[in-house]
Design a protein around this motif. Structure first.
Motif, PDB file in Angstrom:
ATOM      1  N   MET A   1       4.975  12.455  -3.797  1.00 15.15           N
ATOM      2  CA  MET A   1       3.798  11.744  -3.334  1.00 15.15           C
ATOM      3  C   MET A   1       4.209  10.603  -2.409  1.00 15.15           C
ATOM      4  SD  MET A   1       0.745   9.958  -5.544  1.00 15.15           S
ATOM      5  CE  MET A   1       1.918   8.878  -6.369  1.00 15.15           C
ATOM      6  N   LEU A   2       3.565  10.502  -1.257  1.00 15.61           N
ATOM      7  CA  LEU A   2       3.881   9.481  -0.263  1.00 15.61           C
ATOM      8  C   LEU A   2       3.045   8.234  -0.546  1.00 15.61           C
ATOM      9  CD1 LEU A   2       4.026  11.719   2.949  1.00 15.61           C
ATOM     10  CD2 LEU A   2       5.944  10.893   1.550  1.00 15.61           C
ATOM     11  N   ILE A   3       3.653   7.296  -1.300  1.00 12.77           N
ATOM     12  CA  ILE A   3       2.946   6.069  -1.650  1.00 12.77           C
ATOM     13  C   ILE A   3       2.706   5.212  -0.411  1.00 12.77           C
ATOM     14  CG2 ILE A   3       3.052   3.954  -3.023  1.00 12.77           C
ATOM     15  CD1 ILE A   3       2.602   6.415  -4.671  1.00 12.77           C
ATOM     16  N   GLU A   4       3.659   5.259   0.563  1.00 13.79           N
ATOM     17  CA  GLU A   4       3.526   4.395   1.736  1.00 13.79           C
ATOM     18  C   GLU A   4       2.265   4.721   2.551  1.00 13.79           C
ATOM     19  OE1 GLU A   4       6.828   7.436   2.790  1.00 13.79           O
ATOM     20  OE2 GLU A   4       6.049   6.372   1.039  1.00 13.79           O
ATOM     21  N   LYS A   5       1.809   5.971   2.510  1.00 20.97           N
ATOM     22  CA  LYS A   5       0.580   6.320   3.231  1.00 20.97           C
ATOM     23  C   LYS A   5      -0.620   5.607   2.636  1.00 20.97           C
ATOM     24  CE  LYS A   5      -2.382  10.250   4.485  1.00 20.97           C
ATOM     25  NZ  LYS A   5      -3.574   9.612   3.908  1.00 20.97           N
ATOM     26  N   HIS A   6      -0.701   5.547   1.307  1.00 24.01           N
ATOM     27  CA  HIS A   6      -1.803   4.858   0.647  1.00 24.01           C
ATOM     28  C   HIS A   6      -1.705   3.348   0.854  1.00 24.01           C
ATOM     29  CE1 HIS A   6      -2.995   8.631  -1.178  1.00 24.01           C
ATOM     30  NE2 HIS A   6      -1.777   8.793  -1.699  1.00 24.01           N
ATOM     31  N   VAL A  19       2.567  -3.303  -5.136  1.00 21.85           N
ATOM     32  CA  VAL A  19       3.157  -2.106  -5.734  1.00 21.85           C
ATOM     33  C   VAL A  19       3.713  -2.541  -7.094  1.00 21.85           C
ATOM     34  CG1 VAL A  19       4.859  -0.281  -5.517  1.00 21.85           C
ATOM     35  CG2 VAL A  19       3.747  -1.215  -3.460  1.00 21.85           C
ATOM     36  N   PRO A  20       3.083  -2.114  -8.196  1.00 21.83           N
ATOM     37  CA  PRO A  20       3.503  -2.606  -9.524  1.00 21.83           C
ATOM     38  C   PRO A  20       4.996  -2.393  -9.778  1.00 21.83           C
ATOM     39  CG  PRO A  20       1.469  -1.330  -9.667  1.00 21.83           C
ATOM     40  CD  PRO A  20       1.977  -1.136  -8.298  1.00 21.83           C
ATOM     41  N   GLY A  21       5.674  -3.476 -10.225  1.00 21.32           N
ATOM     42  CA  GLY A  21       7.098  -3.407 -10.551  1.00 21.32           C
ATOM     43  C   GLY A  21       8.017  -3.437  -9.348  1.00 21.32           C
ATOM     44  N   PHE A  22       7.478  -3.584  -8.109  1.00 15.08           N
ATOM     45  CA  PHE A  22       8.342  -3.561  -6.927  1.00 15.08           C
ATOM     46  C   PHE A  22       8.132  -4.792  -6.041  1.00 15.08           C
ATOM     47  CE2 PHE A  22       9.372  -2.178  -2.568  1.00 15.08           C
ATOM     48  CZ  PHE A  22      10.680  -1.752  -2.766  1.00 15.08           C
ATOM     49  N   GLY A  23       6.878  -5.100  -5.667  1.00 13.33           N
ATOM     50  CA  GLY A  23       6.585  -6.241  -4.802  1.00 13.33           C
ATOM     51  C   GLY A  23       5.237  -6.066  -4.109  1.00 13.33           C
ATOM     52  N   ALA A  24       4.893  -7.024  -3.286  1.00 14.68           N
ATOM     53  CA  ALA A  24       3.587  -7.026  -2.625  1.00 14.68           C
ATOM     54  C   ALA A  24       3.765  -7.097  -1.115  1.00 14.68           C
ATOM     55  CB  ALA A  24       2.737  -8.194  -3.118  1.00 14.68           C
ATOM     56  N   PHE A  25       2.948  -6.319  -0.421  1.00 15.50           N
ATOM     57  CA  PHE A  25       2.915  -6.348   1.038  1.00 15.50           C
ATOM     58  C   PHE A  25       1.728  -7.221   1.469  1.00 15.50           C
ATOM     59  CE2 PHE A  25       5.135  -2.455  -0.006  1.00 15.50           C
ATOM     60  CZ  PHE A  25       6.216  -2.490   0.859  1.00 15.50           C
ATOM     61  N   LEU A  26       2.005  -8.255   2.233  1.00 12.19           N
ATOM     62  CA  LEU A  26       1.012  -9.236   2.640  1.00 12.19           C
ATOM     63  C   LEU A  26       0.755  -9.126   4.148  1.00 12.19           C
ATOM     64  CD1 LEU A  26       2.570 -12.262   0.708  1.00 12.19           C
ATOM     65  CD2 LEU A  26       0.821 -10.673  -0.114  1.00 12.19           C
ATOM     66  N   ILE A  80       3.267   6.138  -9.437  1.00 12.01           N
ATOM     67  CA  ILE A  80       3.745   4.968  -8.691  1.00 12.01           C
ATOM     68  C   ILE A  80       5.042   4.448  -9.304  1.00 12.01           C
ATOM     69  CG2 ILE A  80       3.176   2.574  -8.083  1.00 12.01           C
ATOM     70  CD1 ILE A  80       0.231   3.435  -7.964  1.00 12.01           C
ATOM     71  N   GLY A  81       5.122   4.457 -10.647  1.00 15.44           N
ATOM     72  CA  GLY A  81       6.343   3.996 -11.315  1.00 15.44           C
ATOM     73  C   GLY A  81       7.548   4.855 -10.945  1.00 15.44           C
ATOM     74  N   ASP A  82       7.360   6.171 -10.815  1.00 12.02           N
ATOM     75  CA  ASP A  82       8.472   7.055 -10.435  1.00 12.02           C
ATOM     76  C   ASP A  82       8.979   6.726  -9.027  1.00 12.02           C
ATOM     77  OD1 ASP A  82       8.177   8.293 -12.855  1.00 12.02           O
ATOM     78  OD2 ASP A  82       6.938   9.938 -12.073  1.00 12.02           O
ATOM     79  N   VAL A  83       8.038   6.459  -8.102  1.00 17.44           N
ATOM     80  CA  VAL A  83       8.444   6.123  -6.732  1.00 17.44           C
ATOM     81  C   VAL A  83       9.164   4.782  -6.706  1.00 17.44           C
ATOM     82  CG1 VAL A  83       7.587   5.636  -4.400  1.00 17.44           C
ATOM     83  CG2 VAL A  83       6.582   7.488  -5.726  1.00 17.44           C
ATOM     84  N   ARG A  96      18.755   1.854   2.593  1.00 17.65           N
ATOM     85  CA  ARG A  96      17.490   1.356   3.121  1.00 17.65           C
ATOM     86  C   ARG A  96      16.305   2.181   2.601  1.00 17.65           C
ATOM     87  NH1 ARG A  96      17.924  -0.466   9.453  1.00 17.65           N
ATOM     88  NH2 ARG A  96      19.541  -2.071   9.174  1.00 17.65           N
ATOM     89  N   VAL A  97      15.200   1.479   2.405  1.00 13.98           N
ATOM     90  CA  VAL A  97      13.949   2.145   2.053  1.00 13.98           C
ATOM     91  C   VAL A  97      13.036   2.064   3.280  1.00 13.98           C
ATOM     92  CG1 VAL A  97      11.910   2.132   0.576  1.00 13.98           C
ATOM     93  CG2 VAL A  97      14.174   1.584  -0.380  1.00 13.98           C
ATOM     94  N   VAL A  98      12.782   3.219   3.871  1.00 13.78           N
ATOM     95  CA  VAL A  98      11.973   3.280   5.094  1.00 13.78           C
ATOM     96  C   VAL A  98      10.540   3.668   4.723  1.00 13.78           C
ATOM     97  CG1 VAL A  98      11.706   4.331   7.358  1.00 13.78           C
ATOM     98  CG2 VAL A  98      14.002   3.927   6.431  1.00 13.78           C
TER      99      VAL A  98
END
Length: 313
Positions: A1-6, A19-26, A80-83, A96-98
Motif C-alpha cells: 500500500m502506497l501511504i505517501e499517495k494518501h 503518520v502514527p509512530g513516525f512523524g508529521a508532515f507540516l 500504516i504501522g507495517d509501512v 533513504r526513504v523516498v
C-alpha cells in the motif's frame, strides 16, 4: 500500500498530516516572490516540512486510508504501522526513504533524520494553474550605449538636389488670369443687358394697367336681388332623464300641477307630450345625465314628494 499517495492527497486540504509512530508532515504558505538576477518568478505555494517528534495518532490518515482502500479503521492502522516499520528499518541502516511528490528522508552523521522537500507539487489550491517562469534580464543601458556608438560613427551625407526649371508656370498663370478676367467682363455685360430689358418690360406693363384703371367704370346696371338666408333653429339639448311629479288625463289638470310646482320653487317644472297611454306627465325637471337626476330625486323625495320617480326616455 502506497501511504505517501494518501499523505499527498491530505496535504492539499490540511496543514498537518501525522503518520502514527513516525512523524508529521507540516505545510506553510509562502507568498509569491522573485529571485535571481534573471528575475525568476514563483507563485504562492505550500512549503512542506517534517517533524519527527509529532507521532501521536490523530486519526486523520487512518480514516482517509480506510475510506479510500475500503477497509476498517483498525485494519488501516495496522497497514500504516507495517509501512512505518519498513521506513524505520531503512533509516536505521542509513538508507533513504523516498516519498513521491513529498520529499526524501535521510540520516546524517549524528543519526538524525533530515527531510528534503520535493518542490514538484504545489499543494496550495489557490495557486492552481500557476507555474514559475524566468523573465530575461532587460538590458536597456547596454542597448542605449550601442545605439549612441552607431550614431557617432554613422556619417551624415547631404545630397544636393538638382534645381528644376519651373519658369513656364508663370506664363500659364498669366494666361489663366487673363482668361478669368475676360469671362468675368462678359458675364457683367450680359447681366446688365438682361436687367435693362426686364425694366423696359415692367414699365410697359405698368402703363397698360394705369390706362385700364382710368377707363374702368363702377356703375351697376341692374341691382342684384337680395337672397334670403334661412337660419336653422337651435337644436335643443337632449335631456332624457325626467323626474316625474304626476300623470294627468287632461291638459288643464297638468297646468294646475305645473303652477303648484312653480309656486313651490320648482321653476323648471313642465309638461311632457302625451304618451301612448294618453297621459300627460308633469316633471320637476329634465336632466342630461343620470347622476344629476338621481341626486335631485333623493332631495325631492326627502323634502317635497316621497313618491317622485325617475323616467328615462
Amino acid at each position: 500500500m502506497l501511504i505517501e499517495k494518501h499523505i499527498s492527497d491530505l496535504l492539499y486540504r490540511y496543514q498537518c498530516v501525522t503518520v502514527p509512530g513516525f512523524g508529521a508532515f507540516l505545510t506553510e504558505t509562502v507568498s509569491a516572490h522573485v529571485t535571481g538576477s534573471a528575475s525568476s518568478f514563483f507563485p504562492p505555494k505550500k512549503v512542506v516540512s517534517f517533524n519527527a517528534n509529532v507521532k501521536n495518532n490523530d486519526g486523520l490518515l487512518a480514516n482517509h486510508v480506510a475510506l479510500q482502500e475500503k477497509m476498517s479503521y483498525e485494519l488501516a492502522v495496522i497497514k500504516i504501522g507495517d509501512v512505518v516499520n519498513e521506513w524505520t528499518y531503512l533509516l536505521q541502516n542509513r538508507n533513504r526513504v523516498v516519498l513521491k511528490n513529498i520529499g526524501e528522508i535521510s540520516v546524517n552523521n549524528e543519526m538524525n533524520w533530515v527531510f528534503e522537500p520535493a518542490n514538484t507539487v504545489n499543494y496550495l489550491t489557490d495557486s492552481f494553474g500557476l507555474s514559475s517562469f524566468v523573465s530575461p534580464e532587460i538590458t536597456r543601458e547596454v542597448l542605449k550605449q550601442e545605439v549612441e556608438a552607431l550614431e557617432e560613427k554613422a556619417p551624415i551625407i547631404f545630397t544636393p538636389e538638382r534645381k528644376k526649371d519651373y519658369s513656364y508656370l508663370k506664363y500659364a498663370a498669366v494666361f489663366v488670369t487673363m482668361l478669368g478676367a475676360g469671362g468675368f467682363g462678359y458675364k457683367t455685360y450680359y447681366d446688365q443687358q438682361i436687367t435693362n430689358q426686364t425694366l423696359l418690360v415692367e414699365k410697359n406693363v405698368q402703363e397698360k394697367v394705369q390706362q385700364q384703371i382710368q377707363q374702368a367704370t363702377f356703375l351697376i346696371n341692374a341691382p342684384v336681388e337680395a337672397v334670403e338666408l334661412s337660419v336653422a333653429a337651435p337644436v335643443e339639448e337632449k335631456r332624457p332623464y325626467h323626474l316625474v311629479a304626476g300623470a294627468y288625463r287632461s291638459v288643464e289638470n297638468a297646468d294646475v300641477a305645473i303652477a303648484e310646482l312653480n309656486a313651490a320653487g320648482f321653476e323648471n317644472a313642465k309638461m311632457l307630450p302625451m304618451n301612448k297611454l294618453k297621459l300627460y306627465y308633469v316633471v320637476y325637471a329634465s336632466f342630461k345625465t343620470l347622476e344629476e337626476a338621481q341626486t335631485d330625486r333623493k332631495n325631492i323625495q326627502k323634502t317635497h314628494n316621497a313618491e317622485a320617480w325617475l323616467m328615462i326616455e
